[in-house]
Motif scaffolding. Structure first.
Motif, PDB file in Angstrom:
ATOM      1  N   GLY A  74      12.759   8.184   7.677  1.00 24.53           N
ATOM      2  CA  GLY A  74      13.227   7.331   8.777  1.00 24.53           C
ATOM      3  C   GLY A  74      12.424   6.038   8.933  1.00 24.53           C
ATOM      4  N   LYS A  75      11.779   5.584   7.868  1.00 21.18           N
ATOM      5  CA  LYS A  75      10.957   4.363   7.962  1.00 21.18           C
ATOM      6  C   LYS A  75      11.799   3.170   8.431  1.00 21.18           C
ATOM      7  N   ASP A  76      12.889   2.934   7.706  1.00 23.88           N
ATOM      8  CA  ASP A  76      13.665   1.725   8.015  1.00 23.88           C
ATOM      9  C   ASP A  76      14.333   1.790   9.385  1.00 23.88           C
ATOM     10  N   SER A  77      14.862   2.952   9.733  1.00 22.95           N
ATOM     11  CA  SER A  77      15.551   3.014  11.039  1.00 22.95           C
ATOM     12  C   SER A  77      14.540   2.944  12.181  1.00 22.95           C
ATOM     13  N   HIS A  95       9.266  -4.835   2.253  1.00 20.92           N
ATOM     14  CA  HIS A  95       9.485  -3.540   1.639  1.00 20.92           C
ATOM     15  C   HIS A  95       8.799  -3.542   0.274  1.00 20.92           C
ATOM     16  N   PHE A  96       7.966  -2.566   0.028  1.00 21.85           N
ATOM     17  CA  PHE A  96       7.264  -2.505  -1.264  1.00 21.85           C
ATOM     18  C   PHE A  96       7.885  -1.412  -2.132  1.00 21.85           C
ATOM     19  N   GLY A  97       8.587  -1.856  -3.177  1.00 25.03           N
ATOM     20  CA  GLY A  97       9.211  -0.901  -4.098  1.00 25.03           C
ATOM     21  C   GLY A  97       8.389  -0.799  -5.370  1.00 25.03           C
ATOM     22  N   VAL A  98       9.050  -0.372  -6.439  1.00 23.13           N
ATOM     23  CA  VAL A  98       8.377  -0.258  -7.739  1.00 23.13           C
ATOM     24  C   VAL A  98       7.814  -1.635  -8.100  1.00 23.13           C
ATOM     25  N   TRP A 110      -3.010  -7.019  -4.629  1.00 22.91           N
ATOM     26  CA  TRP A 110      -2.548  -8.407  -4.708  1.00 22.91           C
ATOM     27  C   TRP A 110      -1.240  -8.648  -3.969  1.00 22.91           C
ATOM     28  N   ARG A 111      -0.248  -7.820  -4.257  1.00 17.92           N
ATOM     29  CA  ARG A 111       1.072  -8.114  -3.665  1.00 17.92           C
ATOM     30  C   ARG A 111       1.062  -7.949  -2.140  1.00 17.92           C
ATOM     31  N   ALA A 112       0.186  -7.073  -1.637  1.00 22.40           N
ATOM     32  CA  ALA A 112       0.114  -6.897  -0.181  1.00 22.40           C
ATOM     33  C   ALA A 112      -0.603  -8.090   0.457  1.00 22.40           C
ATOM     34  N   SER A 126       6.969  -1.629   4.917  1.00 23.88           N
ATOM     35  CA  SER A 126       7.691  -0.387   4.682  1.00 23.88           C
ATOM     36  C   SER A 126       7.268   0.061   3.284  1.00 23.88           C
ATOM     37  N   ARG A 127       6.450   1.088   3.197  1.00 20.51           N
ATOM     38  CA  ARG A 127       5.633   1.429   2.029  1.00 20.51           C
ATOM     39  C   ARG A 127       4.601   0.309   1.871  1.00 20.51           C
ATOM     40  N   SER A 128       3.589   0.553   1.046  1.00 21.16           N
ATOM     41  CA  SER A 128       2.465  -0.376   1.033  1.00 21.16           C
ATOM     42  C   SER A 128       1.552  -0.048  -0.137  1.00 21.16           C
ATOM     43  N   LEU A 134      -0.331   7.831  -3.482  1.00 21.40           N
ATOM     44  CA  LEU A 134       0.731   8.815  -3.250  1.00 21.40           C
ATOM     45  C   LEU A 134       1.561   8.968  -4.524  1.00 21.40           C
ATOM     46  N   VAL A 135       2.576   8.096  -4.683  1.00 19.51           N
ATOM     47  CA  VAL A 135       3.465   8.278  -5.835  1.00 19.51           C
ATOM     48  C   VAL A 135       2.700   8.129  -7.161  1.00 19.51           C
ATOM     49  N   VAL A 136       1.727   7.206  -7.177  1.00 20.74           N
ATOM     50  CA  VAL A 136       0.977   6.974  -8.422  1.00 20.74           C
ATOM     51  C   VAL A 136       0.061   8.167  -8.729  1.00 20.74           C
TER      52      VAL A 136
HETATM   53  P1  ADP Z   1      12.765   3.228  -0.082  1.00 22.17           P
HETATM   54  O1  ADP Z   1      12.796   4.599  -0.641  1.00 22.17           O
HETATM   55  O2  ADP Z   1      11.401   2.809   0.411  1.00 22.17           O
HETATM   56  O3  ADP Z   1      13.832   2.963   0.919  1.00 22.17           O
HETATM   57  P2  ADP Z   1      13.431   2.357  -2.740  1.00 22.17           P
HETATM   58  O4  ADP Z   1      14.550   3.309  -2.915  1.00 22.17           O
HETATM   59  O5  ADP Z   1      13.545   0.938  -3.255  1.00 22.17           O
HETATM   60  O6  ADP Z   1      13.062   2.198  -1.234  1.00 22.17           O
HETATM   61  O7  ADP Z   1      12.158   3.049  -3.377  1.00 22.17           O
HETATM   62  C1  ADP Z   1      11.011   2.382  -3.625  1.00 22.17           C
HETATM   63  C2  ADP Z   1      10.281   3.190  -4.669  1.00 22.17           C
HETATM   64  O8  ADP Z   1       9.170   2.413  -5.121  1.00 22.17           O
HETATM   65  C3  ADP Z   1       9.725   4.494  -4.134  1.00 22.17           C
HETATM   66  O9  ADP Z   1      10.088   5.558  -4.937  1.00 22.17           O
HETATM   67  C4  ADP Z   1       8.205   4.264  -4.192  1.00 22.17           C
HETATM   68  O10 ADP Z   1       7.506   5.446  -4.433  1.00 22.17           O
HETATM   69  C5  ADP Z   1       8.103   3.272  -5.321  1.00 22.17           C
HETATM   70  N1  ADP Z   1       6.837   2.526  -5.262  1.00 22.17           N
HETATM   71  C6  ADP Z   1       6.348   1.810  -4.237  1.00 22.17           C
HETATM   72  N2  ADP Z   1       5.125   1.316  -4.517  1.00 22.17           N
HETATM   73  C7  ADP Z   1       4.832   1.742  -5.760  1.00 22.17           C
HETATM   74  C8  ADP Z   1       3.711   1.559  -6.610  1.00 22.17           C
HETATM   75  N3  ADP Z   1       2.646   0.868  -6.235  1.00 22.17           N
HETATM   76  N4  ADP Z   1       3.772   2.112  -7.828  1.00 22.17           N
HETATM   77  C9  ADP Z   1       4.851   2.817  -8.216  1.00 22.17           C
HETATM   78  N5  ADP Z   1       5.927   3.033  -7.467  1.00 22.17           N
HETATM   79  C10 ADP Z   1       5.932   2.502  -6.251  1.00 22.17           C
END
Ligand code: ADP
Length: 292
Positions: A74-77, A95-98, A110-112, A126-128, A134-136
């Protein structure tokens, strides 16, 4: 119930003894419906907007709000609801994605750092950079893509990242950027319901990805990573809030109150008029009154 009572029980200022199992994702503090909570939330949002106007006018402090959580937590909502009505000029969501190729060519903060809020502003992530813990951490092949020299990738790498993030957030605080971090604590059961809803409702299809479902297989690893992250990076000046996220309306209440508490602690005020400004106002009034 007083404002601070919603957020305080979920605030972690010293992670030392933190255990995720002590925090129930379905907590609601006796509120039994969205409708009852809405009135409290509306009052909170109005108060938040007043405080944000002062933050902007005073132009001294900045607020950085970080949202982390499993998919469909529920991050975005939450961001959308809690920040509704906030002056868009002084509030930016990123929003920080891949990470892109360009981002992978830089250090992980850097990107933050490019997106930190200016004084008077609220920045929302939203993510950071916490994804780096975490995912890494859960998917080690991601670390390999980061182009680090092997001599830097030792078993101590996570400890080092905890340390670097704590130091970075201390640096931000010392520069007037106040950091608050929210872990939206959704249960695995509720996540399943939300994924099924995404599959059922055409308007939610865009939010769905098979990878999200696959990550459920690593749920325990993610929870371990979240627990350690909160334990190691909760400080008095940059606390985590472990927000119950099974009921979205309760999540919003806790987040809104946490932001209000934070802004109230800053003792914000509109800038005072000095003698020169008062004179300017007098002249402006005289000019306006002389107009035919
Ligand atoms: P969300 O799930 O936040 O709504 P996305 O579907 O675009 O958005 O997912 C973003 C993906 O990017 C997530 O799976 C997240 O784990 C991944 N991600 C974010 N930051 C990193 C990072 N530093 N390295 C690898 N993956 C990342």
């Amino acid at each position: 119930m007083k404002t601070e009572e919603f957020a305080k029980p979920f605030k972690i200022t010293d992670g030392g003894k933190f255990r995720l199992k002590d925090f129930a994702p379905d907590e609601t503090f006796g509120f039994d419906s969205k409708e009852k909570a809405q009135e409290t939330l509306d009052r909170g949002i109005a108060r938040l907007n007043e405080l944000h106007e002062k933050l902007l006018a005073q132009d001294r402090w900045a607020l950085l709000l970080i949202f982390q959580g499993m998919d469909a937590a529920g991050k975005d909502s939450t961001i959308k609801h809690v920040m509704s009505g906030t002056n868009p000029e002084g509030c930016h969501v990123y929003h920080f994605g891949v990470p892109s190729d360009e981002e992978l060519n830089h250090d992980f903060l850097w990107r933050a750092t490019q997106r930190l809020p200016a004084r008077g502003n609220i920045g929302i992530f939203s993510r950071s950079y916490y994804e780096e813990l975490l995912v890494v951490r859960v998917h080690p092949h991601l670390l390999k893509q980061e182009k680090l020299d092997p001599s830097l990738v030792t078993p101590k790498i996570w400890e080092e990242r905890f340390e670097d993030i704590v130091a970075f957030e201390r640096y931000l605080r010392r520069n007037g950027i106040v950091v608050r971090k929210f872990f939206l604590n959704v249960s695995k059961k509720e996540q399943k319901q939300r994924f099924l809803a995404r599959l059922d409702e055409p308007e939610k299809h865009w939010k769905f990805s098979l990878n999200d479902v696959k990550d459920r297989e690593c749920w325990t690893d993610f929870m371990y990573a979240y627990e350690e992250m909160i334990r190691k990076t909760s400080t008095a000046s940059a606390p985590w809030y472990v927000v119950p996220a099974d009921h979205k309306w309760f999540t919003r209440l806790v987040v809104a109150e946490a932001i209000i508490d934070t802004l109230e602690e800053l003792d914000l005020s509109y800038p005072k008029l000095d003698a020169k400004k008062r004179e300017e106002f007098k002249n402006a009034r005289a000019l306006l009154e002389r107009e035919k």
